[in-house]
Structures are given as C-alpha cells and as structure tokens.
Write a protein that holds these residues in place. Structure first.
Motif, PDB file in Angstrom:
ATOM      1  N   LEU A 172      -0.164  -3.724  -5.964  1.00 32.66           N
ATOM      2  CA  LEU A 172       0.591  -2.590  -5.595  1.00 32.66           C
ATOM      3  C   LEU A 172      -0.708  -1.640  -5.580  1.00 32.66           C
ATOM      4  O   LEU A 172      -1.456  -1.416  -6.497  1.00 32.66           O
ATOM      5  N   TYR A 173      -1.004  -1.073  -4.358  1.00 28.16           N
ATOM      6  CA  TYR A 173      -2.276  -0.304  -4.208  1.00 28.16           C
ATOM      7  C   TYR A 173      -1.879   1.312  -3.977  1.00 28.16           C
ATOM      8  O   TYR A 173      -1.182   1.370  -3.040  1.00 28.16           O
ATOM      9  N   LEU A 174      -2.466   2.073  -4.795  1.00 26.22           N
ATOM     10  CA  LEU A 174      -2.264   3.593  -4.433  1.00 26.22           C
ATOM     11  C   LEU A 174      -3.516   4.088  -3.920  1.00 26.22           C
ATOM     12  O   LEU A 174      -4.395   3.903  -4.420  1.00 26.22           O
ATOM     13  N   ASP A 175      -3.551   4.487  -2.619  1.00 26.56           N
ATOM     14  CA  ASP A 175      -4.796   5.074  -1.819  1.00 26.56           C
ATOM     15  C   ASP A 175      -4.656   6.469  -1.864  1.00 26.56           C
ATOM     16  O   ASP A 175      -3.681   7.159  -1.842  1.00 26.56           O
ATOM     17  N   ASP A 176      -5.793   7.196  -2.224  1.00 27.32           N
ATOM     18  CA  ASP A 176      -6.040   8.473  -2.072  1.00 27.32           C
ATOM     19  C   ASP A 176      -5.270   9.299  -3.298  1.00 27.32           C
ATOM     20  O   ASP A 176      -4.622  10.275  -2.736  1.00 27.32           O
ATOM     21  N   LYS A 225       0.729  -1.271   0.018  1.00 28.06           N
ATOM     22  CA  LYS A 225       0.037  -0.087  -0.112  1.00 28.06           C
ATOM     23  C   LYS A 225       0.695   1.377   0.051  1.00 28.06           C
ATOM     24  O   LYS A 225       1.593   1.193   1.031  1.00 28.06           O
ATOM     25  N   ILE A 226       0.686   2.081  -0.839  1.00 27.01           N
ATOM     26  CA  ILE A 226       1.304   3.338  -1.039  1.00 27.01           C
ATOM     27  C   ILE A 226       0.330   4.531  -0.599  1.00 27.01           C
ATOM     28  O   ILE A 226      -0.804   4.628  -1.194  1.00 27.01           O
ATOM     29  N   ASN A 227       0.540   5.207   0.388  1.00 30.58           N
ATOM     30  CA  ASN A 227      -0.105   6.178   0.878  1.00 30.58           C
ATOM     31  C   ASN A 227       0.339   7.710   0.062  1.00 30.58           C
ATOM     32  O   ASN A 227       1.206   8.352   0.419  1.00 30.58           O
ATOM     33  N   ALA A 246      -7.236   4.071  -5.835  1.00 28.02           N
ATOM     34  CA  ALA A 246      -8.267   4.597  -5.322  1.00 28.02           C
ATOM     35  C   ALA A 246      -8.230   6.049  -5.108  1.00 28.02           C
ATOM     36  O   ALA A 246      -7.353   6.690  -4.703  1.00 28.02           O
ATOM     37  N   GLY A 247      -9.421   6.833  -5.244  1.00 27.02           N
ATOM     38  CA  GLY A 247      -9.493   8.264  -4.735  1.00 27.02           C
ATOM     39  C   GLY A 247     -10.886   8.736  -4.871  1.00 27.02           C
ATOM     40  O   GLY A 247     -11.700   8.067  -5.202  1.00 27.02           O
ATOM     41  N   ASN A 248     -10.876  10.014  -4.388  1.00 28.28           N
ATOM     42  CA  ASN A 248     -11.939  10.882  -4.170  1.00 28.28           C
ATOM     43  C   ASN A 248     -12.244  11.814  -5.306  1.00 28.28           C
ATOM     44  O   ASN A 248     -11.211  12.245  -5.962  1.00 28.28           O
ATOM     45  N   PRO A 249     -13.635  12.172  -5.574  1.00 29.75           N
ATOM     46  CA  PRO A 249     -13.770  13.001  -6.755  1.00 29.75           C
ATOM     47  C   PRO A 249     -13.018  14.417  -6.392  1.00 29.75           C
ATOM     48  O   PRO A 249     -13.034  15.354  -7.562  1.00 29.75           O
ATOM     49  N   TYR A 250     -12.735  14.849  -5.386  1.00 28.47           N
ATOM     50  CA  TYR A 250     -12.201  16.320  -5.163  1.00 28.47           C
ATOM     51  C   TYR A 250     -11.076  16.275  -4.391  1.00 28.47           C
ATOM     52  O   TYR A 250     -10.493  15.353  -3.481  1.00 28.47           O
TER      53      TYR A 250
END
Length: 316
Positions: A56-60, A14-16, A105-109
């Motif tokens: 490989l997981y890229l979060d936010d 996981k990559i923050n 994964a990410g948010n719209p803003y």
C-alpha cells in the motif's frame, strides 16, 4: 516503490493523497467530501481486504491531514492491525504473518508553503528515510536517472525509449566525450541522427546540472530548522517533473543563451506557483547558477538575516 513491489511479487496499490486533500480524516469512503477522494479510499480499503502480498503506497502525504495519517499508527507498530471499512461495515484487519507493507512518501512543504511534519507517533513506529541522505555512492546513477526519465518527453530521444536502453547508454557515453564505434549500436542510425541525439543529450546535461543544484538546495533548506536560517526557505524543486518539462523544449540547435532562457522561463513559471517568496527563491537560483548581477546580489543580501545569538551559543 512500484519497481520494488514488482520485484517482491506484491500487488502495488497506489493512493494519490492530493486527491484526498486535507479535508479527509477518516478511512470511510462514505465520509469523503467528493467522488475523487471516495475512489481513493475505496482502493485503500481494497488493499486491506486483499491482505496478503500487497504494498500500500501513499504518495504525496503532505497533502493530507495529520489525523488521517494517524489512522495507520497501529498498522505500523507491532500489533499490525488497522480498522477499515468494507461494504459499509467496520472491519478490523490483522496483518500479522502476512506479506503486507505500507510505504508513504512526501515533500517537506505543503502546497501552501507550510512545513509538513509526519505525526510523531507514526514516525516513531515507522522507518523514516530522507531520500536526499541515502544517495551516498550513487550520485552518478541518480544524476543519469534524470535523463533516463526524460527520454520520452523529447521528440529526438523518444525513439530510443522504445528500442531498449543499451543504445541510449552508448549515446550518453559519446555525449560525455567517450569513443563508441558505430558498430556497437544495436540499431542503424544515420550520421545526422547520431549528431542530433548527441547534441540534445549535451543540452540536457547542462539543464540537468541546474535541476540537480536546485534539488540539492531544496533538500538542504528543508532540513534546516527555522531558528538557524540565515536566508529564506528555498522552495523551488529539482524533480523529474521539472526535468521532463525542460526536456520537451530541448533541440539539437539550441545555443547556450537559448538554453539559459528556457531554464529561466521554466523556473519563473515555477516560482509563480509559490504562495510567497518567489523573488528571493529566483534570486537564490541565480546565485546557484552564478548569474547574479551586482544589483541582484545586493537584493539577495537584503533577504539574508543574522544567525540568532542563541543558535551561535549552541554551536560553540
């Protein structure tokens, strides 16, 4: 994603992305502007180096620069290649034929309130899902997940989290009005314990309904193009984090007014973190909850705009 990786037998890396920030545009750890970002880039390149059996997981990802995300374009297309940095040297990794996947994964803003958009070339090569659109038929399971994830945050329910989930689901059934014999429980609970747990769950159900409405409104608002808007973007969130913070304050003896006050205070605090639009977002939240006064209805109306004529023409 961690669950999926576990079930598939993949190493979960996981990559923050908030630790990377918008300043990082390279995969080279030495180019990082601070030690936290450098540590995340080292982990990222380690995932490339391991190569096989890795997720490989890229979060936010909304907290990163588009140029940084574009580095993964070739990894997501048919070539399955990516240029990384290992031990200070540039290295091309070929993932063809290997059990290697990348998920983002990410948010719209973004944190500044600007609309976030996945770079076109990356979006064209990857499978893109709006999680708000893939819950069809699973709404009840998703709603219960808010309570499941908030168990350990509440002092009354925390003990259930360490005893397995079967008793938890039995208490949920009781809180929803179903009859469950006390002999069905795997552990011994006094009458007072059972009453406390059920009372807390009922309060959490009420709070969850608000959080769910906020979540649904956030999804609907973020999916709407600006030229079609009739009211300001809704940026308050109904996430697991919100539910956990509310769960911390839940007790068995809360009155309805006290519960409403807890929810109000929570979202007032959330609104203060927005760069702009706090007032209209709080008014919209009250509208969703049906608690608007006549004065507040008038105030909310002032924020609403007419649909542009061009948009109306397109609909016709």
């Amino acid at each position: 994603m961690e669950y999926v990786a576990n079930r598939l037998g993949l190493i979960f890396m996981k990559i923050n992305c908030p630790s990377l920030g918008h300043d990082v545009t390279s995969l080279d750890p030495d180019s990082a502007t601070h030690s936290t970002a450098r540590a995340e880039l080292i982990k990222l390149n380690l995932a490339f180096e391991m190569g096989n059996n890795v997720m490989l997981y890229l979060d936010d990802i909304q907290h990163t620069h588009p140029e940084f995300l574009q580095k993964f374009i070739s990894l997501c297309d048919g070539s399955r290649r990516v240029d990384g940095i290992w031990n200070g040297r540039t290295k091309t990794y070929d993932m063809r034929g290997k059990r290697f996947c990348i998920a983002m994964a990410g948010n719209p803003y973004t944190e500044s309130g600007d609309v976030f958009k996945v770079p076109d070339m990356l979006a064209n090569r990857a499978d893109v899902y709006n999680l708000g659109d893939v819950l069809s038929g699973m709404e009840e399971v998703f709603a219960l997940s808010y309570i499941e994830n908030a168990m350990s945050a509440n002092t009354v329910l925390a003990s259930l989290a360490t005893r397995g989930m079967d008793d938890f689901y039995r208490f949920v059934d009781i809180a929803m009005g179903r009859e469950v014999p006390s002999t069905d429980f795997e552990h011994d609970y006094s009458a007072a314990e059972r009453e406390e747990i059920v009372a807390v769950l009922k309060n959490m159900f009420k709070a969850r309904e608000v959080v769910l409405r906020v979540n649904q409104q956030y999804i609907a608002s973020s999916a709407q193009a600006d030229e079609y808007r009739t009211e300001p973007p809704f940026r308050l969130q109904g996430s697991y984090r919100n539910m956990n913070r509310l769960a911390e304050k839940m007790s068995p003896i809360l009155s309805d007014d006290e519960l409403d006050a807890i929810i109000d205070d929570h979202y007032v605090g959330e609104a203060q973190l927005l760069t702009h639009g706090a007032e209209e977002n709080l008014l919209k939240l009250k509208g969703l909850r049906g608690t608007l006064s006549e004065e507040e209805k008038a105030a909310l109306g002032r924020y609403q705009t007419r649909v542009p004529a061009s948009a109306t023409h397109r609909w016709q």
